[in-house]
Design a protein around this motif. Structure first.
Motif, PDB file in Angstrom:
ATOM      1  N   UNK A  34       0.831  -1.209   0.000  1.00 22.22           N
ATOM      2  CA  UNK A  34       0.000   0.000   0.000  1.00 22.22           C
ATOM      3  C   UNK A  34       0.862   1.253   0.000  1.00 22.22           C
ATOM      4  N   UNK A  35       1.897   1.245   0.835  1.00 21.18           N
ATOM      5  CA  UNK A  35       2.798   2.398   0.890  1.00 21.18           C
ATOM      6  C   UNK A  35       3.448   2.642  -0.466  1.00 21.18           C
ATOM      7  N   UNK A  36       3.930   1.558  -1.100  1.00 21.89           N
ATOM      8  CA  UNK A  36       4.600   1.715  -2.382  1.00 21.89           C
ATOM      9  C   UNK A  36       3.636   2.227  -3.444  1.00 21.89           C
ATOM     10  N   UNK A  37       2.380   1.760  -3.406  1.00 19.41           N
ATOM     11  CA  UNK A  37       1.376   2.218  -4.363  1.00 19.41           C
ATOM     12  C   UNK A  37       1.155   3.725  -4.218  1.00 19.41           C
ATOM     13  N   UNK A  38       1.131   4.191  -2.991  1.00 24.07           N
ATOM     14  CA  UNK A  38       0.931   5.621  -2.733  1.00 24.07           C
ATOM     15  C   UNK A  38       2.146   6.426  -3.186  1.00 24.07           C
ATOM     16  N   UNK A  39       3.353   5.945  -2.849  1.00 18.48           N
ATOM     17  CA  UNK A  39       4.567   6.649  -3.273  1.00 18.48           C
ATOM     18  C   UNK A  39       4.657   6.716  -4.805  1.00 18.48           C
ATOM     19  N   UNK A  40       4.320   5.599  -5.462  1.00 16.38           N
ATOM     20  CA  UNK A  40       4.381   5.564  -6.931  1.00 16.38           C
ATOM     21  C   UNK A  40       3.397   6.564  -7.538  1.00 16.38           C
ATOM     22  N   UNK A  41       2.185   6.600  -6.995  1.00 15.89           N
ATOM     23  CA  UNK A  41       1.173   7.512  -7.516  1.00 15.89           C
ATOM     24  C   UNK A  41       1.583   8.968  -7.292  1.00 15.89           C
ATOM     25  N   UNK A  42       2.152   9.242  -6.110  1.00 18.00           N
ATOM     26  CA  UNK A  42       2.589  10.610  -5.809  1.00 18.00           C
ATOM     27  C   UNK A  42       3.685  11.062  -6.768  1.00 18.00           C
ATOM     28  N   UNK A  43       4.593  10.135  -7.080  1.00 12.72           N
ATOM     29  CA  UNK A  43       5.681  10.479  -8.001  1.00 12.72           C
ATOM     30  C   UNK A  43       5.152  10.687  -9.416  1.00 12.72           C
ATOM     31  N   UNK A  44       4.270   9.790  -9.861  1.00 18.41           N
ATOM     32  CA  UNK A  44       3.707   9.912 -11.208  1.00 18.41           C
ATOM     33  C   UNK A  44       2.903  11.200 -11.369  1.00 18.41           C
ATOM     34  N   UNK A  45       2.237  11.624 -10.310  1.00 16.89           N
ATOM     35  CA  UNK A  45       1.385  12.817 -10.359  1.00 16.89           C
ATOM     36  C   UNK A  45       2.139  14.088  -9.960  1.00 16.89           C
ATOM     37  N   UNK A  46       3.453  13.901  -9.679  1.00 19.27           N
ATOM     38  CA  UNK A  46       4.320  15.047  -9.341  1.00 19.27           C
ATOM     39  C   UNK A  46       3.838  15.775  -8.085  1.00 19.27           C
ATOM     40  N   UNK A  47       3.409  14.995  -7.087  1.00 16.09           N
ATOM     41  CA  UNK A  47       2.975  15.583  -5.822  1.00 16.09           C
ATOM     42  C   UNK A  47       4.178  15.821  -4.921  1.00 16.09           C
ATOM     43  N   UNK A  48       4.155  16.931  -4.208  1.00 14.03           N
ATOM     44  CA  UNK A  48       5.215  17.228  -3.244  1.00 14.03           C
ATOM     45  C   UNK A  48       4.601  17.663  -1.924  1.00 14.03           C
ATOM     46  N   UNK A  49       5.178  17.165  -0.814  1.00 14.92           N
ATOM     47  CA  UNK A  49       4.695  17.554   0.505  1.00 14.92           C
ATOM     48  C   UNK A  49       5.068  19.001   0.795  1.00 14.92           C
ATOM     49  N   UNK A  50       4.400  19.586   1.786  1.00 14.73           N
ATOM     50  CA  UNK A  50       4.709  20.960   2.189  1.00 14.73           C
ATOM     51  C   UNK A  50       6.168  21.065   2.613  1.00 14.73           C
ATOM     52  N   UNK A  51       6.655  20.041   3.362  1.00 18.15           N
ATOM     53  CA  UNK A  51       8.038  20.066   3.838  1.00 18.15           C
ATOM     54  C   UNK A  51       9.025  20.065   2.680  1.00 18.15           C
ATOM     55  N   UNK A  52       8.762  19.231   1.656  1.00 18.64           N
ATOM     56  CA  UNK A  52       9.701  19.165   0.535  1.00 18.64           C
ATOM     57  C   UNK A  52       9.680  20.460  -0.276  1.00 18.64           C
ATOM     58  N   UNK A  53       8.485  21.117  -0.371  1.00 14.93           N
ATOM     59  CA  UNK A  53       8.427  22.386  -1.095  1.00 14.93           C
ATOM     60  C   UNK A  53       9.202  23.480  -0.371  1.00 14.93           C
ATOM     61  N   UNK A  54       9.106  23.468   0.958  1.00 17.64           N
ATOM     62  CA  UNK A  54       9.874  24.434   1.745  1.00 17.64           C
ATOM     63  C   UNK A  54      11.372  24.195   1.592  1.00 17.64           C
ATOM     64  N   UNK A  55      11.762  22.895   1.643  1.00 17.49           N
ATOM     65  CA  UNK A  55      13.181  22.560   1.506  1.00 17.49           C
ATOM     66  C   UNK A  55      13.698  22.958   0.126  1.00 17.49           C
TER      67      UNK A  55
END
Length: 356
Positions: A34-55
């Motif tokens: 489940x975790x990998x499915x979510x990470x894969x989807x986030x990468x494919x959809x170019x999603x970034x967390x608030x923390x990563x955008x700040x960094x």
């Protein structure tokens, strides 16, 4: 902009689960798949967390888009089933994923080693590769031909060709064995597993086994104190089920050791279950010291005395030294993390810690 709800809709899980996975909530009990499915989807959809955008915003002042453009690979030597059954490997993986997010690295490709030709092709397209687990030297050399920017995590680079993040297996295992011997145990059993890599070679599957330093330390320590007895050794694969089955075998053979050094917490959890079913009490009837200090170790009944390996930090350090290498460092470096004996109730000793 892609949202948590968009990822939840694609992966068919709740938005709260998506949020907790992407923010590396350690209390979440979602499966690795489940975790990998979510990470894969986030990468494919170019999603970034608030923390990563700040960094990313901070990094752009000194390194404009450099880290965001990096493409890293994380090579796992374990199958999905092996990883799911042993939180040790998952903790290293999560350390890598967390540090990549913190550093603003958004392209981290998960690669399992089982199909070598596909792996070689994938590695050639990456800037750097983090290899998690102990790998056969000949396979490592084959991967090196495709990508020379390699960081080994949980394995030493004996020829000093690669960066490595390691701990001293022999010293760590000695913490466990010395503790049991110093507390007067004479009949000490060992429950352990074999580490193997399964590689596809044409139509067949080749299995490559790696010697385990914990077993070697156990045998040497028992011999040094004139306690050696091959009948006290119980070996299978690393899993909770194997720990359960091997402890049952030890009980049924009629000469149960006073204490056990068990090579992983997962195996120890299975062993505790077998002892409980037979009405045997830990540590009154059998003392146990295990290895890894996974999160569950402190919540077993009784809590496990175990050698703590800082797995998440090993993953984080691997990413940091990879960035350093990609920024121009040529000389290989080796980082050795400390290990600690966490003394809880399963060994029968008083609470405290012993550092290595």
């Amino acid at each position: 902009m892609v949202t948590i709800k968009d990822i939840a809709k694609r992966t068919n899980v709740s938005a709260s689960t998506v949020s907790r996975v992407l923010n590396f909530d350690e209390t979440l009990s979602a499966s690795p798949e489940t975790k990998q499915k979510i990470f894969d989807a986030a990468q494919e959809m170019n999603y970034r967390t608030v923390k990563s955008r700040r960094m990313q915003s901070r990094n752009q002042k000194s390194e404009p888009a450099k880290r965001e453009a990096l493409k890293l690979g994380m090579v796992l030597l374990q199958s999905k089933e092996e990883e799911a059954s042993d939180p040790y490997w998952m903790s290293i993986r999560e350390g890598i994923e967390k540090e990549c997010a913190l550093q603003g690295i958004h392209s981290l490709k998960l690669i399992r080693l089982q199909r070598m030709e596909k792996v070689r092709e994938e590695l050639s397209q990456l800037d750097g590769v983090l290899i998690v687990g102990r790998i056969d030297y000949s396979i490592l050399q084959s991967l090196r031909e495709c990508n020379r920017n390699i960081v080994l995590i949980n394995q030493d680079s004996n020829n000093d060709e690669h960066d490595a993040v390691i701990f001293d297996y022999e010293k760590a295992a000695s913490l466990a064995m010395d503790h049991l011997i110093e507390h007067g145990f004479k009949l000490i059993g060992y429950i352990g597993g074999t580490e193997k890599i399964s590689i596809e070679e044409g139509p067949s599957l080749k299995k490559i086994y790696t010697p385990d330093a914990r077993k070697s330390v156990y045998e040497r320590k028992m011999k040094e104190h004139s306690l050696a007895d091959p009948a006290l050794l119980f070996i299978r694969e690393f899993s909770i089920q194997a720990g359960y089955d091997l402890m049952k075998k030890a009980i049924d053979q009629g000469r149960l050791p006073q204490a056990f050094f068990i090579a992983s917490d997962s195996m120890a959890i299975g062993a505790l279950r077998a002892l409980h079913e037979k009405g045997l009490h830990v540590p009154k009837d059998v003392a146990i010291v295990s290895f890894n200090d996974i999160e569950m170790a402190k919540f077993t009944s009784p809590p496990l005395s175990t050698v703590k390996i800082p797995t998440e930090e090993m993953g984080r350090l691997g990413v940091r030294i990879m960035i350093d290498r990609l920024n121009g460092r040529d000389m290989p470096i080796k980082i050795m993390v400390p290990t600690t004996l966490m003394i809880r109730e399963s060994c029968g000793a008083k609470h405290g810690i012993v550092d290595s």
